[in-house]
Write an enzyme that holds these catalytic residues in place. Structure first.
Site, PDB file in Angstrom:
ATOM      1  N   LYS A  72       0.973  -1.150  -0.046  1.00  0.00           N
ATOM      2  CA  LYS A  72      -0.220   0.100   0.095  1.00  0.00           C
ATOM      3  C   LYS A  72       0.656   1.402  -0.047  1.00  0.00           C
ATOM      4  CE  LYS A  72      -2.491   1.470   3.829  1.00  0.00           C
ATOM      5  NZ  LYS A  72      -2.651   3.198   3.774  1.00  0.00           N
TER       6      LYS A  72
ATOM      7  N   ASP B  58      -3.512   4.166  -1.622  1.00  0.00           N
ATOM      8  CA  ASP B  58      -4.548   4.721  -0.829  1.00  0.00           C
ATOM      9  C   ASP B  58      -4.554   6.297  -0.391  1.00  0.00           C
ATOM     10  OD1 ASP B  58      -6.416   4.518   1.437  1.00  0.00           O
ATOM     11  OD2 ASP B  58      -4.824   4.056   2.914  1.00  0.00           O
TER      12      ASP B  58
ATOM     13  N   LYS C 229      -7.426   7.896  -0.813  1.00  0.00           N
ATOM     14  CA  LYS C 229      -8.396   8.411  -0.407  1.00  0.00           C
ATOM     15  C   LYS C 229      -9.314   9.792  -0.784  1.00  0.00           C
ATOM     16  CE  LYS C 229      -7.852   6.448   4.548  1.00  0.00           C
ATOM     17  NZ  LYS C 229      -6.435   5.748   4.294  1.00  0.00           N
TER      18      LYS C 229
ATOM     19  N   ASP D  60     -13.151  14.583  -3.708  1.00  0.00           N
ATOM     20  CA  ASP D  60     -13.186  15.910  -4.353  1.00  0.00           C
ATOM     21  C   ASP D  60     -14.305  16.125  -5.249  1.00  0.00           C
ATOM     22  OD1 ASP D  60     -12.036  18.461  -5.484  1.00  0.00           O
ATOM     23  OD2 ASP D  60      -9.982  17.589  -4.955  1.00  0.00           O
TER      24      ASP D  60
ATOM     25  N   ARG E 140       2.251  -0.699  10.777  1.00  0.00           N
ATOM     26  CA  ARG E 140       3.341  -0.545  11.709  1.00  0.00           C
ATOM     27  C   ARG E 140       4.028  -2.150  12.455  1.00  0.00           C
ATOM     28  NH1 ARG E 140       0.276   4.276  14.420  1.00  0.00           N
ATOM     29  NH2 ARG E 140      -1.485   3.099  13.304  1.00  0.00           N
TER      30      ARG E 140
HETATM   31  O1  C5P Z   1       0.127   0.833  10.839  1.00  0.00           O
HETATM   32  P1  C5P Z   1      -1.276   0.475  10.856  1.00  0.00           P
HETATM   33  O2  C5P Z   1      -1.297  -1.217  10.636  1.00  0.00           O
HETATM   34  O3  C5P Z   1      -2.215   0.908  11.547  1.00  0.00           O
HETATM   35  O4  C5P Z   1      -1.510   0.963   9.417  1.00  0.00           O
HETATM   36  C1  C5P Z   1      -2.919   1.005   8.617  1.00  0.00           C
HETATM   37  C2  C5P Z   1      -2.819   1.488   7.364  1.00  0.00           C
HETATM   38  O5  C5P Z   1      -4.048   1.632   6.885  1.00  0.00           O
HETATM   39  C3  C5P Z   1      -2.274   2.896   7.295  1.00  0.00           C
HETATM   40  O6  C5P Z   1      -1.686   3.292   6.260  1.00  0.00           O
HETATM   41  C4  C5P Z   1      -3.667   3.773   7.528  1.00  0.00           C
HETATM   42  O7  C5P Z   1      -3.549   5.062   6.388  1.00  0.00           O
HETATM   43  C5  C5P Z   1      -4.720   2.539   6.464  1.00  0.00           C
HETATM   44  N1  C5P Z   1      -6.124   2.737   6.868  1.00  0.00           N
HETATM   45  C6  C5P Z   1      -6.849   2.665   7.953  1.00  0.00           C
HETATM   46  N2  C5P Z   1      -7.805   2.819   8.153  1.00  0.00           N
HETATM   47  C7  C5P Z   1      -8.798   3.063   7.437  1.00  0.00           C
HETATM   48  C8  C5P Z   1      -8.365   2.886   6.076  1.00  0.00           C
HETATM   49  C9  C5P Z   1      -6.908   2.802   5.695  1.00  0.00           C
HETATM   50  O8  C5P Z   1      -5.848   2.506   9.106  1.00  0.00           O
HETATM   51  N3  C5P Z   1     -10.174   2.998   7.378  1.00  0.00           N
END
Ligand code: C5P
Length: 215
Positions: A35, A62, A64, A67, A199
């Site tokens: 992603k 991603d 999002k 607009d 993470r």
């Molecule tokens: O680090 P972590 O596992 O929390 O990352 C989750 C990823 O998914 C991030 O890049 C965040 O932008 C994305 N995301 C999210 N929740 C959503 C959509 C996307 O956490 N509803």
């Protein structure tokens, strides 16, 4: 047996192309899709996408989008040229915006963001379902939602309507700023087509080992 390789999307939330490339090289045999979100894309732009596709992996872009319809349509066209596999738009942008995104020929798969997994409010499930219905009516391929709503969405909107679950954590890991979290196994058992994890993998001592032990 549950298969993680075709489901896992690693969120490359890093600041430089060099860091991103290191992770792709390290994880590529075990991971098919990465992603690229606003952090990496703002820092490195299309080069980040090209670096990943050149190595034979898929890209989930991603950004999002939210607009006016014409701008979102143009953004989808630009992503198509970059050969991304799947991208996100915000479902709160409304039906006209979503239809404009969906109307692009030979486009990537488009999934709509329902309610962020970092937010937790009353009546989340019903709001997510309403947004998912809107996504389907507008011609999108699926939605991004938490594991908690996944079963319901598959039941109401059909098994071919894609569900992407972020907020995924290995058992006993930290939730960070995510509120509605679940394990990969719970997500896949609920019917998720894809799970997004950032993470926990990026910060692991041995990311490959962590991935191998996820299910
Ligand atoms: O680090 P972590 O596992 O929390 O990352 C989750 C990823 O998914 C991030 O890049 C965040 O932008 C994305 N995301 C999210 N929740 C959503 C959509 C996307 O956490 N509803």
């Amino acid at each position: 047996m549950l298969d993680i390789k075709d489901k896992l999307i690693v969120a490359l939330d890093v600041d430089t192309l060099g860091e991103a490339e290191k992770f792709v090289d390290k994880l590529c045999p075990a991971v098919n899709m990465f992603k690229v979100g606003s952090q990496l894309f703002t820092a490195c732009g299309p080069q980040a996408v090209q670096m990943i596709t050149k190595k034979g992996a898929k890209v989930f872009l991603d950004l999002k989008s939210y607009d006016i319809p014409n701008t979102v349509k143009k953004a989808v066209e630009a992503a198509s040229k970059l050969r991304v596999f799947m991208l996100t738009v915000h479902l709160s942008g409304g039906k006209e915006m979503l239809q404009a995104a969906a109307s692009v020929p030979n486009r990537p798969k488009i999934v709509g963001v329902t309610i962020l997994t970092s937010q937790s409010e009353d009546n989340t499930a019903n709001r997510v379902l309403d947004l998912a219905r809107l996504a389907k009516e507008a011609g999108l391929d699926g939605v991004v939602c938490s594991v908690a709503e996944t079963k319901m969405i598959k039941k109401e909107l059909g098994k071919d309507f894609l569900v992407v679950n972020p907020g995924i954590r290995p058992k006993d890991a930290q939730a960070n700023d995510q509120k509605r979290v679940a394990t990969p196994k719970e997500a896949i058992e609920a019917g998720a087509d894809f799970i997004v994890m950032g993470r926990p993998i990026l910060e692991a001592k041995d990311p490959l080992k962590l991935i191998e032990g996820l299910i």
